[in-house]
Design a protein around this motif. Structure first.
Motif, PDB file in Angstrom:
ATOM      1  N   ALA A  37      -6.825 -16.534  14.976  1.00  0.00           N
ATOM      2  CA  ALA A  37      -7.028 -15.394  15.435  1.00  0.00           C
ATOM      3  C   ALA A  37      -7.239 -14.233  14.387  1.00  0.00           C
ATOM      4  CB  ALA A  37      -5.681 -14.880  16.738  1.00  0.00           C
ATOM      5  N   LEU A  38      -6.304 -14.487  13.123  1.00  0.00           N
ATOM      6  CA  LEU A  38      -7.178 -13.600  11.913  1.00  0.00           C
ATOM      7  C   LEU A  38      -7.412 -14.383  10.951  1.00  0.00           C
ATOM      8  CD1 LEU A  38      -2.651 -12.765  12.050  1.00  0.00           C
ATOM      9  CD2 LEU A  38      -5.220 -11.126  12.879  1.00  0.00           C
ATOM     10  N   VAL A  39      -8.138 -13.122  11.063  1.00  0.00           N
ATOM     11  CA  VAL A  39      -9.376 -14.031   9.542  1.00  0.00           C
ATOM     12  C   VAL A  39      -9.198 -12.981   8.273  1.00  0.00           C
ATOM     13  CG1 VAL A  39     -11.539 -14.210   8.259  1.00  0.00           C
ATOM     14  CG2 VAL A  39     -11.996 -14.556  11.020  1.00  0.00           C
ATOM     15  N   CYS A  40      -8.780 -13.715   7.127  1.00  0.00           N
ATOM     16  CA  CYS A  40      -7.773 -13.068   6.258  1.00  0.00           C
ATOM     17  C   CYS A  40      -9.512 -12.274   5.278  1.00  0.00           C
ATOM     18  CB  CYS A  40      -7.744 -13.819   4.265  1.00  0.00           C
ATOM     19  SG  CYS A  40      -7.254 -13.185   3.147  1.00  0.00           S
ATOM     20  N   MET A  41      -9.533 -10.986   4.946  1.00  0.00           N
ATOM     21  CA  MET A  41     -10.661 -10.025   4.685  1.00  0.00           C
ATOM     22  C   MET A  41     -10.572  -9.613   2.940  1.00  0.00           C
ATOM     23  SD  MET A  41     -12.035  -8.435   6.981  1.00  0.00           S
ATOM     24  CE  MET A  41     -12.514 -10.646   7.385  1.00  0.00           C
ATOM     25  N   ALA A  42      -8.948  -9.646   2.283  1.00  0.00           N
ATOM     26  CA  ALA A  42      -8.764  -9.223   0.624  1.00  0.00           C
ATOM     27  C   ALA A  42      -7.618  -9.812   0.502  1.00  0.00           C
ATOM     28  CB  ALA A  42      -9.239  -7.526   0.643  1.00  0.00           C
ATOM     29  N   SER A  43      -7.155  -9.794  -1.345  1.00  0.00           N
ATOM     30  CA  SER A  43      -5.521 -10.000  -1.147  1.00  0.00           C
ATOM     31  C   SER A  43      -6.132  -9.330  -2.712  1.00  0.00           C
ATOM     32  CB  SER A  43      -6.528 -11.451  -1.714  1.00  0.00           C
ATOM     33  OG  SER A  43      -6.627 -11.449  -2.859  1.00  0.00           O
ATOM     34  N   SER A  44      -4.376  -8.752  -2.855  1.00  0.00           N
ATOM     35  CA  SER A  44      -4.238  -8.233  -3.715  1.00  0.00           C
ATOM     36  C   SER A  44      -2.508  -7.830  -4.112  1.00  0.00           C
ATOM     37  CB  SER A  44      -4.402  -6.940  -3.772  1.00  0.00           C
ATOM     38  OG  SER A  44      -3.951  -6.085  -2.428  1.00  0.00           O
ATOM     39  N   GLN A  45      -1.979  -7.441  -5.042  1.00  0.00           N
ATOM     40  CA  GLN A  45      -0.998  -7.879  -5.704  1.00  0.00           C
ATOM     41  C   GLN A  45      -0.198  -6.100  -6.000  1.00  0.00           C
ATOM     42  OE1 GLN A  45       0.354  -9.635  -8.931  1.00  0.00           O
ATOM     43  NE2 GLN A  45      -1.479 -11.280  -8.443  1.00  0.00           N
ATOM     44  N   LEU A  46       0.958  -5.894  -5.563  1.00  0.00           N
ATOM     45  CA  LEU A  46       1.284  -4.528  -5.307  1.00  0.00           C
ATOM     46  C   LEU A  46       2.654  -4.389  -6.426  1.00  0.00           C
ATOM     47  CD1 LEU A  46       1.417  -3.183  -2.120  1.00  0.00           C
ATOM     48  CD2 LEU A  46       0.104  -2.283  -3.177  1.00  0.00           C
ATOM     49  N   PRO A  47       2.892  -4.012  -7.924  1.00  0.00           N
ATOM     50  CA  PRO A  47       3.131  -4.445  -8.521  1.00  0.00           C
ATOM     51  C   PRO A  47       4.878  -3.501  -8.496  1.00  0.00           C
ATOM     52  CG  PRO A  47       2.032  -2.917 -10.074  1.00  0.00           C
ATOM     53  CD  PRO A  47       1.365  -3.091  -7.922  1.00  0.00           C
ATOM     54  N   PHE A  48       5.792  -4.514  -8.689  1.00  0.00           N
ATOM     55  CA  PHE A  48       7.340  -3.640  -9.069  1.00  0.00           C
ATOM     56  C   PHE A  48       7.427  -3.279 -10.063  1.00  0.00           C
ATOM     57  CE2 PHE A  48       8.632  -7.488  -5.667  1.00  0.00           C
ATOM     58  CZ  PHE A  48       8.798  -6.405  -4.498  1.00  0.00           C
ATOM     59  N   GLY A  49       8.225  -1.172  -9.431  1.00  0.00           N
ATOM     60  CA  GLY A  49       8.464  -0.563 -10.756  1.00  0.00           C
ATOM     61  C   GLY A  49       6.798   0.119 -11.294  1.00  0.00           C
ATOM     62  N   HIS A  50       5.774  -0.233 -10.925  1.00  0.00           N
ATOM     63  CA  HIS A  50       4.724   0.605 -11.810  1.00  0.00           C
ATOM     64  C   HIS A  50       3.464   1.177 -10.306  1.00  0.00           C
ATOM     65  CE1 HIS A  50       4.995  -1.830 -15.178  1.00  0.00           C
ATOM     66  NE2 HIS A  50       5.587  -2.575 -14.791  1.00  0.00           N
ATOM     67  N   VAL A  51       3.417   2.115 -10.951  1.00  0.00           N
ATOM     68  CA  VAL A  51       3.396   3.292  -9.329  1.00  0.00           C
ATOM     69  C   VAL A  51       1.665   2.474  -9.750  1.00  0.00           C
ATOM     70  CG1 VAL A  51       2.288   5.182  -9.384  1.00  0.00           C
ATOM     71  CG2 VAL A  51       3.618   4.739 -10.119  1.00  0.00           C
ATOM     72  N   PRO A  52       0.841   2.381  -8.646  1.00  0.00           N
ATOM     73  CA  PRO A  52      -0.223   1.475  -7.675  1.00  0.00           C
ATOM     74  C   PRO A  52      -1.140   2.179  -8.104  1.00  0.00           C
ATOM     75  CG  PRO A  52       1.341   0.314  -6.320  1.00  0.00           C
ATOM     76  CD  PRO A  52       1.487   1.792  -7.634  1.00  0.00           C
ATOM     77  N   GLY A  53      -2.762   1.054  -8.734  1.00  0.00           N
ATOM     78  CA  GLY A  53      -2.860   2.154  -9.265  1.00  0.00           C
ATOM     79  C   GLY A  53      -3.972   3.422  -8.342  1.00  0.00           C
ATOM     80  N   TRP A  54      -4.155   3.579  -6.966  1.00  0.00           N
ATOM     81  CA  TRP A  54      -4.274   4.303  -6.034  1.00  0.00           C
ATOM     82  C   TRP A  54      -3.907   5.280  -5.881  1.00  0.00           C
ATOM     83  CZ3 TRP A  54      -1.322   3.794  -2.218  1.00  0.00           C
ATOM     84  CH2 TRP A  54      -0.565   1.987  -1.836  1.00  0.00           C
ATOM     85  N   LEU A  55      -2.523   5.243  -6.441  1.00  0.00           N
ATOM     86  CA  LEU A  55      -1.577   6.046  -6.248  1.00  0.00           C
ATOM     87  C   LEU A  55      -1.142   7.353  -7.577  1.00  0.00           C
ATOM     88  CD1 LEU A  55       2.372   5.158  -4.250  1.00  0.00           C
ATOM     89  CD2 LEU A  55       0.057   7.051  -3.767  1.00  0.00           C
ATOM     90  N   ALA A  56      -1.749   6.509  -8.716  1.00  0.00           N
ATOM     91  CA  ALA A  56      -1.776   7.213 -10.201  1.00  0.00           C
ATOM     92  C   ALA A  56      -1.798   8.383 -10.189  1.00  0.00           C
ATOM     93  CB  ALA A  56      -1.896   6.268 -11.054  1.00  0.00           C
ATOM     94  N   THR A  57      -3.741   8.151  -9.078  1.00  0.00           N
ATOM     95  CA  THR A  57      -4.128   9.653  -9.245  1.00  0.00           C
ATOM     96  C   THR A  57      -3.946  10.321  -8.042  1.00  0.00           C
ATOM     97  OG1 THR A  57      -5.677   8.298  -7.420  1.00  0.00           O
ATOM     98  CG2 THR A  57      -6.315   7.716  -9.778  1.00  0.00           C
TER      99      THR A  57
END
Length: 334
Positions: A171-191
């Motif tokens: 029923a589900l199809v994978c679209m993308a994979s990524s990582q959210l680091p602990f203790g660091h601001v994700p790149g998209w939040l840094a801006t």
């Protein structure tokens, strides 16, 4: 909005079938499907990833997020301030979460950007959260079948669509994979500006207009996690239907069949009393609507701030006239 294509009570069976498929080493199993079309090194990595995610899915807690909370997560995600994720922010180290409404659109500025993301899986490993985003299979098939003439992608034939459906039986199809680091601001939040409370919704939308679909889904995911740690949400357990439970027991007797259904506790606009602070001592003669916003809250146990969402509320003295009552009607209908 119409009825969700996938529901909370379907999620245990979806998980069981998806985990089995990702462990299936046949030519039509998940490892072969994920590896198809890649160079040998990437294909080997994708085969291994399929087995790893099968294991993570079996250990996952299941969540379904209601429509109203999904909409709040998407809108609050636009205003999310820069934040360092911590392991204790997650409701579980492994999870499969279904949103009742997509957290990304199909179209943006009349250009096709992909099929809507409706689910996410995550697994904590090392110093990060490994994330996979998912779309509903039928949405994905419809998107693939129509092609993209502007991008040079032709429409698929009926036979090609049937082949895709056979290769992706879940029923589900994978679209993308990524990582959210602990203790660091994700790149998209840094801006993202540290303080977004003074920005209008139009300004926030302009700020995130260039963000891709994976970022939009990750923003919604992080906000969903943060909201689940607040008192403005409530949970209830929903069980899979008996027929689905029997099917799940045949696939894997050890799998749980309950889903944590998460929804907002309040639909209205509560009034918040003025307490001591910068407004103390002021003699207001009107009431007004304070729109939802993030506030940095200090957690002594962590020795750091954590953003909490302050929902829309009425401020001002009791009995005073309400400024712009039309805004109250808009918020109550949200």
């Amino acid at each position: 909005m119409g009825k969700p294509l996938l529901t909370a009570r379907q999620l245990p069976e979806i998980r069981a079938e998806l985990a089995q498929w990702l462990d299936d080493d046949s030519p039509h199993g998940g490892p072969a499907t994920w590896a198809r079309g890649f160079d040998p090194a990437t294909a080997a990595s994708e085969r291994a990833a399929a087995h790893h995610w099968a294991t993570a899915l079996r250990a996952a807690e299941l969540f379904c997020v209601s429509t109203d909370m999904t909409r709040l997560a998407v809108s609050a995600g636009l205003a999310l301030p820069a934040y360092r994720l911590h392991a204790e922010d997650l409701p579980a180290p492994h999870g499969l979460l279904l949103w009742e409404e997509p957290v990304t659109g199909t179209y943006e500025s009349d250009e096709t950007t992909g099929c809507p993301i409706v689910a996410v899986t995550w697994a904590v490993h090392g110093g990060a959260v490994h994330v996979r985003t998912w779309a509903g299979r039928e949405d994905w098939l419809a998107f693939m079948a129509q092609g993209n003439p502007d991008g040079g992608v032709r429409q698929l034939t009926g036979e090609e669509v049937r082949l895709l459906r056979m290769r992706h039986p879940q029923a589900l199809v994978c679209m993308a994979s990524s990582q959210l680091p602990f203790g660091h601001v994700p790149g998209w939040l840094a801006t993202t500006p540290e303080d977004t409370s003074t920005m209008t919704m139009a300004e926030l939308e302009d700020h995130t207009r260039s963000s891709d679909r994976q970022e939009q889904a990750e923003r919604a995911l992080v906000v969903t996690w943060l909201l689940m740690g607040q008192t403005l949400i409530r949970e209830e357990r929903q069980e899979a239907p008996r027929s689905a439970v029997r099917h799940i027991r045949r696939l894997d007797p050890g799998l749980l069949t309950a889903v944590r259904y998460v929804q907002l506790r309040h639909r209205g606009v509560p009034r918040q009393d003025d307490g001591p602070g910068e407004d103390a001592g002021r003699g207001y003669r009107h009431r007004w609507i304070v729109r939802g916003h993030w506030r940095q809250h200090w957690y002594p146990s962590r020795g750091a701030h954590r953003p909490i969402w302050i929902d829309s509320h009425v401020k001002g003295p009791d009995g005073a006239p309400l400024l712009d009552p039309g805004k109250l009607v808009h918020v109550l209908r949200r």
